[in-house]
Design a protein around this motif. Structure first.
Motif, PDB file in Angstrom:
ATOM      1  N   ALA A  45      71.732   3.125  26.261  1.00 24.66           N
ATOM      2  CA  ALA A  45      70.779   3.698  27.219  1.00 24.66           C
ATOM      3  C   ALA A  45      69.341   3.642  26.714  1.00 24.66           C
ATOM      4  CB  ALA A  45      71.158   5.144  27.541  1.00 24.66           C
ATOM      5  N   GLY A  46      69.153   3.717  25.406  1.00 21.30           N
ATOM      6  CA  GLY A  46      67.790   3.641  24.874  1.00 21.30           C
ATOM      7  C   GLY A  46      67.153   2.295  25.165  1.00 21.30           C
ATOM      8  N   GLN A  47      67.873   1.227  24.914  1.00 16.49           N
ATOM      9  CA  GLN A  47      67.377  -0.116  25.232  1.00 16.49           C
ATOM     10  C   GLN A  47      67.098  -0.242  26.720  1.00 16.49           C
ATOM     11  OE1 GLN A  47      69.916  -3.390  24.050  1.00 16.49           O
ATOM     12  NE2 GLN A  47      68.989  -4.786  25.523  1.00 16.49           N
ATOM     13  N   PRO A 107      63.004  -4.026  23.472  1.00 17.73           N
ATOM     14  CA  PRO A 107      64.160  -3.253  23.920  1.00 17.73           C
ATOM     15  C   PRO A 107      65.400  -3.446  23.049  1.00 17.73           C
ATOM     16  CG  PRO A 107      63.034  -4.190  25.802  1.00 17.73           C
ATOM     17  CD  PRO A 107      62.371  -4.772  24.579  1.00 17.73           C
ATOM     18  N   GLU A 108      65.675  -4.691  22.657  1.00 13.73           N
ATOM     19  CA  GLU A 108      66.857  -4.949  21.833  1.00 13.73           C
ATOM     20  C   GLU A 108      66.763  -4.229  20.493  1.00 13.73           C
ATOM     21  OE1 GLU A 108      66.232  -8.341  24.664  1.00 13.73           O
ATOM     22  OE2 GLU A 108      64.975  -7.221  23.271  1.00 13.73           O
ATOM     23  N   LEU A 109      65.558  -4.131  19.956  1.00 13.12           N
ATOM     24  CA  LEU A 109      65.388  -3.415  18.692  1.00 13.12           C
ATOM     25  C   LEU A 109      65.585  -1.921  18.877  1.00 13.12           C
ATOM     26  CD1 LEU A 109      62.376  -5.261  17.019  1.00 13.12           C
ATOM     27  CD2 LEU A 109      64.796  -5.370  16.397  1.00 13.12           C
ATOM     28  N   ALA A 110      65.296  -1.400  20.070  1.00 13.44           N
ATOM     29  CA  ALA A 110      65.552   0.014  20.333  1.00 13.44           C
ATOM     30  C   ALA A 110      67.034   0.321  20.159  1.00 13.44           C
ATOM     31  CB  ALA A 110      65.086   0.390  21.742  1.00 13.44           C
ATOM     32  N   ARG A 111      67.879  -0.586  20.649  1.00 14.35           N
ATOM     33  CA  ARG A 111      69.317  -0.379  20.448  1.00 14.35           C
ATOM     34  C   ARG A 111      69.680  -0.500  18.967  1.00 14.35           C
ATOM     35  NH1 ARG A 111      74.335  -2.687  23.947  1.00 14.35           N
ATOM     36  NH2 ARG A 111      72.764  -2.366  25.561  1.00 14.35           N
ATOM     37  N   GLY A 112      69.114  -1.486  18.302  1.00 15.13           N
ATOM     38  CA  GLY A 112      69.408  -1.646  16.885  1.00 15.13           C
ATOM     39  C   GLY A 112      68.988  -0.438  16.066  1.00 15.13           C
ATOM     40  N   LEU A 113      67.840   0.140  16.387  1.00 15.89           N
ATOM     41  CA  LEU A 113      67.382   1.331  15.674  1.00 15.89           C
ATOM     42  C   LEU A 113      68.296   2.515  15.941  1.00 15.89           C
ATOM     43  CD1 LEU A 113      63.552   0.909  16.288  1.00 15.89           C
ATOM     44  CD2 LEU A 113      64.729   0.685  14.087  1.00 15.89           C
TER      45      LEU A 113
END
Length: 267
Positions: free
Chosen positions: A114-116, A225-231
């Protein structure tokens, strides 16, 4: 007559793994061009994460804001699938790495994504505002488009918390960072515009949740956005590790999703 393909050289093989992140050779380890010995004891983990995934160094205020977002996401209890899976896996005779990997592998679009998705939502609103739309109009358009695909809007509402206890502390830090000039605040304004739109005419509010609040921070700090999921995965890995370790010390073997006294319904 067919020409014989040229045989790969050592340079070809080295170029196959060319990267701009880590230089390693005997006696040398450099991360983004910085000798690791200059980082050890001088740079925190969150700042190093920024260095590795983005290059460059965050300011102290940027690093503090990123750290706050990552701290807020470390755990949400054993009812979370990723945590439950890690706790069950570690009782099956495998190592801590297997338990952690099993938990992390459960983090997908529905649990952990959901963050991404919220970063994508907010970024689309900001993009339309930049193109000349009023914030309220851009918000209404984007929310309508998202809801035409899925009634669930990522980053808002929570099935457990009437108001997510992590929301207000994070947004207070965001507001302080905007006042200090650390971040611009446009994604934060977009998130609040979405929240206001969702709550029009409602007696029971649908507030921003942890995914929305951290999405604001990741977007404001310029993470894709993809890094938001990774973080988020990095953050939740801390909770996964803690739960797997606790479970491993409780002496259970082959823990299942229910106590053995309860059997599933057969239909």
């Amino acid at each position: 007559m067919t020409d014989t393909p040229a045989q790969p050289t050592a340079g070809d093989v080295a170029d196959w793994w060319a990267n701009g992140i880590c230089r390693m050779e005997p006696g040398v380890v450099e991360l983004r061009g910085i000798p690791v010995q200059e980082l050890i004891g001088h740079r925190g983990l969150v700042s190093t994460i920024w260095l590795m995934v983005r290059g460059g160094s965050p300011t102290a205020d940027e690093a503090a804001l990123l750290e706050a977002a990552m701290v807020a996401s470390v755990d949400h209890g054993p009812q979370a699938p990723s945590i439950a899976i890690a706790r069950m896996t570690v009782t099956c005779g495998v190592g801590m790495n297997n338990a952690m990997a099993s938990g992390v592998n459960a983090l997908g679009d529905s649990h952990g994504g959901a963050g991404q998705q919220c970063v994508e939502l907010l970024s689309e609103i900001v993009a339309r505002e930049s193109a000349g739309a009023e914030l309220s109009d851009a918000t209404a358009e984007v929310v309508a488009e998202y809801r035409a695909r899925d009634p669930y809007l990522p980053g808002f509402g929570h099935r457990f918390h009437p108001i997510d206890p992590r929301r207000n502390p994070l947004l207070s830090l965001v507001d302080a960072a905007v006042s200090a000039g650390t971040i611009e605040g446009r994604h934060a304004a977009a998130a609040r515009a979405v929240e206001a739109l969702l709550n029009q005419g409602r007696s029971k509010p649908v507030p921003m949740n942890i995914d929305g609040a951290t999405a604001v921070i990741y977007a404001e700090l310029g993470f894709a956005p993809e890094l938001a999921r990774g973080l988020f995965v990095l953050s939740r890995s801390v909770g996964i590790l803690a739960h797997a370790w606790e479970e491993s010390n409780q002496g259970r073997r082959n823990k299942g999703p229910m106590p053995t006294s309860i059997l599933p319904t057969y239909r």
